[in-house]
Design a protein around this motif. Structure first.
Motif, PDB file in Angstrom:
ATOM      1  N   CYS A  44       0.843  -1.195   0.000  1.00 16.13           N
ATOM      2  CA  CYS A  44       0.000   0.000   0.000  1.00 16.13           C
ATOM      3  C   CYS A  44       0.883   1.251   0.000  1.00 16.13           C
ATOM      4  N   HIS A  46       0.279   4.107   0.941  1.00 19.79           N
ATOM      5  CA  HIS A  46       0.090   4.988   2.095  1.00 19.79           C
ATOM      6  C   HIS A  46       1.183   4.751   3.136  1.00 19.79           C
ATOM      7  N   GLY A  49       0.987  -1.114   3.951  1.00 21.16           N
ATOM      8  CA  GLY A  49       0.130  -2.232   4.359  1.00 21.16           C
ATOM      9  C   GLY A  49      -0.018  -3.269   3.249  1.00 21.16           C
ATOM     10  N   CYS A  63      -7.309  -1.321   2.039  1.00 20.15           N
ATOM     11  CA  CYS A  63      -6.124  -1.714   2.813  1.00 20.15           C
ATOM     12  C   CYS A  63      -6.514  -2.039   4.255  1.00 20.15           C
ATOM     13  N   HIS A  66      -5.218   1.111   7.311  1.00 17.90           N
ATOM     14  CA  HIS A  66      -5.922   2.368   7.630  1.00 17.90           C
ATOM     15  C   HIS A  66      -7.134   2.594   6.734  1.00 17.90           C
ATOM     16  N   TRP A  68      -7.587   2.816   3.434  1.00 19.59           N
ATOM     17  CA  TRP A  68      -7.585   3.506   2.135  1.00 19.59           C
ATOM     18  C   TRP A  68      -8.070   2.526   1.069  1.00 19.59           C
TER      19      TRP A  68
HETATM   20  S1  FES Z   1      -0.952   1.485   4.886  1.00 20.10           S
HETATM   21 FE1  FES Z   1      -2.635   1.154   3.628  1.00 20.10          FE
HETATM   22  S2  FES Z   1      -4.094   2.587   4.272  1.00 20.10           S
HETATM   23 FE2  FES Z   1      -2.357   3.002   5.467  1.00 20.10          FE
END
Ligand code: FES
Length: 101
Positions: A44, A46, A49, A63, A66, A68
């Protein structure tokens, strides 16, 4: 890079689920949205993840870290359209899942 074999067709995730696969030193997420398969980078963008451990919701991979949501065709995040996960060409050939990474 040419297409390479990721797994066999019987390993594909069930309807509206995602699954992780390893491919050399990379991990790939295969998503099954309404019976159509997409291959995405498993990491991910972000915070790293594992997308292949996420759920499918509204045509997107969510994900597990968090929440997303990533479009399985464009790779764009619902939460921030500037962020994209790589989407790789995928085909199924003679019972093998082939991806071009
Ligand atoms: S690591 Fe995927 S939403 Fe934060």
């Amino acid at each position: 890079m040419p297409f390479q074999k990721l797994a066999t067709e019987s390993d594909l995730p069930p309807l509206d689920e995602a699954k992780e696969f390893s491919c050399g030193d990379k991990a790939i997420c295969i998503a099954n949205v309404n019976g159509a398969y997409s291959a995405l980078d498993n990491v991910c963008p972000h915070r790293g993840g594992p997308l292949g451990q996420g759920m499918i919701d509204g045509g997107k991979v969510v994900c597990p870290w968090h929440g997303w949501a990533w479009d399985v065709k464009t790779g764009a995040a619902t939460q921030d359209s500037r962020m994209k996960v790589a989407v790789y060409p995928l085909k199924i050939e003679s019972g093998d899942i082939m991806v071009e990474i």
